[in-house]
Write a protein that holds these residues in place. Structure first.
Motif, PDB file in Angstrom:
ATOM      1  N   LEU A 284       3.412  -0.837  -3.400  1.00 26.38           N
ATOM      2  CA  LEU A 284       2.970  -1.892  -4.324  1.00 26.38           C
ATOM      3  C   LEU A 284       3.526  -3.248  -3.895  1.00 26.38           C
ATOM      4  CD1 LEU A 284       3.386  -0.046  -7.752  1.00 26.38           C
ATOM      5  CD2 LEU A 284       1.232  -0.779  -6.721  1.00 26.38           C
ATOM      6  N   MET A 285       4.807  -3.253  -3.485  1.00 27.12           N
ATOM      7  CA  MET A 285       5.421  -4.500  -3.016  1.00 27.12           C
ATOM      8  C   MET A 285       4.700  -5.016  -1.773  1.00 27.12           C
ATOM      9  SD  MET A 285       9.407  -3.404  -3.449  1.00 27.12           S
ATOM     10  CE  MET A 285      10.142  -4.802  -2.613  1.00 27.12           C
TER      11      MET A 285
ATOM     12  N   GLY B 170       2.518  -8.223  -2.730  1.00 29.64           N
ATOM     13  CA  GLY B 170       2.707  -9.050  -1.542  1.00 29.64           C
ATOM     14  C   GLY B 170       4.038  -9.769  -1.519  1.00 29.64           C
ATOM     15  N   VAL B 171       5.092  -9.020  -1.818  1.00 29.10           N
ATOM     16  CA  VAL B 171       6.434  -9.606  -1.867  1.00 29.10           C
ATOM     17  C   VAL B 171       6.794 -10.182  -0.496  1.00 29.10           C
ATOM     18  CG1 VAL B 171       8.879  -9.092  -2.249  1.00 29.10           C
ATOM     19  CG2 VAL B 171       7.128  -8.019  -3.683  1.00 29.10           C
ATOM     20  N   ALA B 172       7.234 -11.433  -0.506  1.00 24.72           N
ATOM     21  CA  ALA B 172       7.602 -12.101   0.745  1.00 24.72           C
ATOM     22  C   ALA B 172       8.738 -11.327   1.412  1.00 24.72           C
ATOM     23  CB  ALA B 172       8.035 -13.535   0.472  1.00 24.72           C
ATOM     24  N   GLY B 173       8.605 -11.106   2.731  1.00 25.71           N
ATOM     25  CA  GLY B 173       9.620 -10.324   3.438  1.00 25.71           C
ATOM     26  C   GLY B 173       9.178  -8.886   3.631  1.00 25.71           C
TER      27      GLY B 173
ATOM     28  N   ALA C 220      10.571  11.081  -2.769  1.00 28.58           N
ATOM     29  CA  ALA C 220      10.263  10.226  -1.612  1.00 28.58           C
ATOM     30  C   ALA C 220       8.940   9.498  -1.832  1.00 28.58           C
ATOM     31  CB  ALA C 220      10.195  11.077  -0.346  1.00 28.58           C
ATOM     32  N   ILE C 221       7.948  10.209  -2.357  1.00 30.41           N
ATOM     33  CA  ILE C 221       6.639   9.601  -2.605  1.00 30.41           C
ATOM     34  C   ILE C 221       6.755   8.502  -3.664  1.00 30.41           C
ATOM     35  CG2 ILE C 221       4.306  10.040  -3.519  1.00 30.41           C
ATOM     36  CD1 ILE C 221       4.558  12.868  -2.178  1.00 30.41           C
ATOM     37  N   PHE C 222       7.578   8.752  -4.691  1.00 35.46           N
ATOM     38  CA  PHE C 222       7.758   7.732  -5.731  1.00 35.46           C
ATOM     39  C   PHE C 222       8.316   6.430  -5.135  1.00 35.46           C
ATOM     40  CE2 PHE C 222      10.613   5.594  -8.774  1.00 35.46           C
ATOM     41  CZ  PHE C 222       9.659   5.184  -9.691  1.00 35.46           C
TER      42      PHE C 222
ATOM     43  N   HIS D 230       5.704  -8.143   3.038  1.00 33.62           N
ATOM     44  CA  HIS D 230       4.441  -8.451   3.718  1.00 33.62           C
ATOM     45  C   HIS D 230       4.597  -9.821   4.386  1.00 33.62           C
ATOM     46  CE1 HIS D 230       0.234  -9.078   4.550  1.00 33.62           C
ATOM     47  NE2 HIS D 230       0.024  -7.806   4.267  1.00 33.62           N
ATOM     48  N   PRO D 231       4.199  -9.950   5.663  1.00 33.51           N
ATOM     49  CA  PRO D 231       4.457 -11.209   6.381  1.00 33.51           C
ATOM     50  C   PRO D 231       3.603 -12.386   5.894  1.00 33.51           C
ATOM     51  CG  PRO D 231       3.178  -9.702   7.735  1.00 33.51           C
ATOM     52  CD  PRO D 231       3.561  -8.944   6.514  1.00 33.51           C
TER      53      PRO D 231
END
Lengths: 256, 229
Positions: free
Chosen positions: B130-131, B136-139, B121-123, B141-142
């Motif tokens: 990280l995302m 800062g993957v769109a969706g 679960a932690i992995f 992070h706003p």
């Protein structure tokens, strides 16, 4: 006492096993658990049925033969949970009239069921053969006090040597790990000057053999320590780990 | 295999690998938690700290060089930790193929029994994390702004009806259990434990688990309760 027993019956190593229900009446609460099974077997033989096969020998709690998982606990549990004992030392007064008792064999890949409640524990013998000995010169025995041994070390060695090799630690461990057994055998020799010579080769060989037998790894749960009738401590596992790390730095390879 | 090369193949050797890589991660988590607390010193200082991580060791080291060395140590550690855990787990399952009809646990606690599940679960949380805050993957992070970590923290936790903050807090519960058993366990595995120190080491395990997770938890809680904005 009247008892409902659910006992694991398995005709042979290859055969499928299952829990079979038995009713047993007139059990004295002063009888031991094994005597209760003797009573059941007498009845089974009288009725022309196959008696339940189970391991037993000294019935004094010192040989390590008896090996039953009773109601989910290796060697069963006394009512007051004061002290863990071997099955032969467990008395029926710890159970109540009309109770249902589930009896199963040790379960581990390294301990295949031979018949009913009897498992093959020769994997332990092979671990001992891999290094559970000391090499001494033959001839007349040395004087007992010729080698001074500090009291504390002698005590640790005696505590470890209390292991009777019953295998309850493996039976209780969810990983089927034999680390408590192996560490006790490594420690009782390794802390003494007589065992010091082969200390690191011993730990490397015995751990290698333990792994080869298919026992699992230790996840430090302490289930083994909790069921051990001889109060073998997790300290010995820590000591075995320490010795194996030390042996790795010394570049010692297994010879088994 | 000869000598020391034989060691990682043993069940004990794999546990030692887990213990050592675990120590690396406890150190990383403690430092990460301490860094996170700088969010209370305001946007300017927090962003300066984040940039400081990249200029660590300057002018001797180049931009982000020290950071990448640390990142590689952390990545190698988690890969080694997971490799050892998964191979041991597979072995342990094979060592106990038949289950008991009835099996009573006498000493194992909840943390101990759920190590592998908590670890998995932690992995997955780390990937999500990280995302969320690094890539800062769109969706996920706003409104990610690479040069403004303070904004990213506040916006990241207060977006999507606080769901990211709640996921973060749930992950911390898993982490607390994992750290509690892991911290005590690593001393046992490295052979540094015995009955004399057992109580103290359990105390240390509690302290490590609580200090690290509570330190992390204050940030999303601070955002949720309006302490940080």
């Amino acid at each position: 006492m009247k008892l409902n027993l659910k006992i694991w019956r398995q005709p042979s190593q290859q055969a499928q096993g299952q829990l079979v229900d038995y009713q047993l009446d007139n059990v004295s609460e002063d009888s031991s658990f094994l005597e209760m099974l003797d009573l059941l077997n007498e009845q089974l033989i009288e009725n022309g049925d196959e008696p339940v096969a189970f391991d037993h020998d000294c019935r004094e709690g010192i040989c390590g033969m008896c090996s039953l998982v009773i109601n989910g606990v290796a060697h069963g549990q006394d009512r007051e949970k004061i002290k863990q004992v071997t099955v032969c030392q467990l008395h029926m007064r710890n159970f109540s009239d009309g109770e249902t008792i589930v009896i199963e064999p040790w379960r581990s890949a390294a301990f295949p069921v031979l018949k009913d409640l009897i498992v093959n524990r020769t994997a332990f013998d092979r671990i001992i053969q891999a290094g559970g000995y000391i090499s001494v010169s033959t001839g007349s025995a040395a004087d007992a006090n010729a080698l001074p041994i500090p009291k504390k070390k002698a005590d640790v060695s005696m505590d470890a040597a209390a292991c009777i090799g019953c295998g309850a630690c493996v039976a209780a461990c969810p990983n089927g790990s034999a680390m408590l057994f192996t560490s006790a055998k490594i420690t009782h020799l390794g802390v003494l000057p007589q065992g010091e010579t082969e200390r690191y080769q011993r730990v490397v060989n015995m751990v290698a053999q333990m792994d080869k037998e298919g026992f699992g790894g230790c996840t430090n749960m302490g289930e083994c320590e909790a069921v051990c009738p001889k109060e073998i401590s997790l300290d010995f596992i820590a000591r075995m780990n320490r010795d194996l790390i030390s042996a790795a730095f010394r570049g010692i390879s297994p010879t088994v | 295999m000869v000598g020391v090369m034989h060691f990682p193949q043993t069940t004990i050797g794999k546990k030692v690998i887990m213990a050592i890589s675990g120590v690396v991660w406890i150190g990383f988590l403690a430092a990460h938690m301490f860094g996170n607390l700088k969010v209370y010193t305001g946007a300017e200082h927090f962003n300066e700290y984040a940039e400081g991580l990249r200029t660590l060791g300057a002018p001797i080291l180049g931009y982000a060089q020290a950071l990448w060395v640390l990142r590689i140590i952390v990545i190698v550690s988690i890969v080694a930790h997971m490799w050892a855990a998964l191979t041991l787990n597979q072995r342990n399952r094979q060592a106990r193929p038949a289950r008991y009809t009835e099996h009573k646990k006498l000493s194992a606690n909840y943390a101990t029994l759920t190590m592998i599940y908590g670890g998995v679960a932690i992995f997955f949380f780390i990937i999500y994390h990280l995302m969320h805050f690094t890539w800062g993957v769109a969706g996920v992070h706003p409104s990610f702004i690479a040069t403004d970590p303070y904004h990213n923290v506040i916006a990241g936790f207060s977006s999507y009806g606080y769901v990211p903050a709640i996921i973060y807090l749930i992950a911390l519960v898993f982490l607390a259990f994992h750290l509690f058993h892991g911290t005590w366990s690593l001393f046992q595995t490295l052979g540094l434990n015995n009955k004399t120190y057992d109580g103290a080491l359990h105390g240390l395990a509690w302290a490590v688990a609580l200090v690290i997770t509570l330190g992390f938890a204050t940030v999303p809680l601070g955002v949720m309760f309006g302490l940080l904005s």
